[in-house]
Design an enzyme around this catalytic site. Structure first.
Site, PDB file in Angstrom:
ATOM      1  N   ASP A 193      10.053   0.653   5.283  1.00 51.50           N
ATOM      2  CA  ASP A 193      10.463   1.804   6.099  1.00 51.50           C
ATOM      3  C   ASP A 193      11.648   1.451   6.992  1.00 51.50           C
ATOM      4  OD1 ASP A 193       8.547   3.452   4.996  1.00 51.50           O
ATOM      5  OD2 ASP A 193       7.165   3.312   6.683  1.00 51.50           O
ATOM      6  N   GLY A 236       0.838  -1.190   0.000  1.00 49.41           N
ATOM      7  CA  GLY A 236       0.000   0.000   0.000  1.00 49.41           C
ATOM      8  C   GLY A 236       0.869   1.234   0.000  1.00 49.41           C
ATOM      9  N   GLY A 237       0.326   2.331  -0.461  1.00 51.46           N
ATOM     10  CA  GLY A 237       1.061   3.583  -0.489  1.00 51.46           C
ATOM     11  C   GLY A 237       1.304   4.119   0.911  1.00 51.46           C
ATOM     12  N   GLY A 291      -2.047   2.617   5.841  1.00 54.59           N
ATOM     13  CA  GLY A 291      -2.411   1.830   7.011  1.00 54.59           C
ATOM     14  C   GLY A 291      -1.780   0.452   7.078  1.00 54.59           C
TER      15      GLY A 291
END
Length: 189
Positions: free
Chosen positions: A44, A17-18, A22
């Site tokens: 991340d 997901g971008g 979430g």
């Protein structure tokens, strides 16, 4: 009456997901829901592990690492890509030991990003999950977080899903994380 083989135990759950869609929240919810322990890995944390010299505040086609432009666009250089490949192999090696892996990803190249993971995870049972979120909702979350380049969430909201195939998709725009996590967990063996 014929019976088929039992489904393979899920080795890896990939949530794509971008930014601010979430995925990280869903992964934490999944860790609580799933009956066996699962380790989480995410793009991340990979980026945070890089030498600071490889993460630059501008997007450049000639930069060796990761370029994060003020408008939210991102460029990926050859040194970043090589390190990312090594990191992916390490994540796959952990899954091959029998430890469940929850992977928080952002396929900036859409189908190309998924294909890199498909090659790396070959032989493992993978559940592919698309995590969608309306661009304006992701942008509002991004602004509230304060730790992202403004514009990243909106620019990635659709981009990361281009050409990607999923086993299940959830939309966090109006559905709470616990409900989305239960939908995903129902597909994990």
């Amino acid at each position: 009456m014929t019976t088929g083989s039992p489904p393979l135990r899920t080795d890896v759950v990939v949530l794509n997901g971008g930014s601010s869609s979430g995925t990280s929240t869903l992964i934490r919810q999944l860790q609580e829901l799933l009956p066996r322990p699962w380790l989480t890995f995410g793009v991340d944390s990979f980026i945070e592990s890089l030498p600071r010299s490889l993460v630059t505040p501008e997007a450049s086609a000639t930069a060796p690492g990761l370029g994060l432009a003020p408008d939210g666009s991102i460029t990926v250089g050859p040194v970043f890509r090589a390190l990312q490949t090594d990191w992916q192999e390490g994540v796959a090696a952990i899954a091959r030991t029998g430890t469940g892996v929850l992977l928080d990803e952002v396929f900036l190249g859409g189908a190309e990003g998924q294909e890199r993971w498909r090659r790396t995870l070959k032989g493992l049972s993978v559940l592919w999950v698309g995590v969608r979120c309306a661009p304006e909702t992701a942008a509002a979350r991004e602004a509230a977080r304060g730790d992202r380049v403004t514009g990243m969430a909106a620019s990635q909201a659709e981009l990361v899903h281009r050409g990607v195939t999923y086993d299940i998709e959830v939309d966090t725009t109006d559905t709470d994380p616990a409900t989305c996590a239960r939908l995903i967990a129902a597909h994990v063996v």
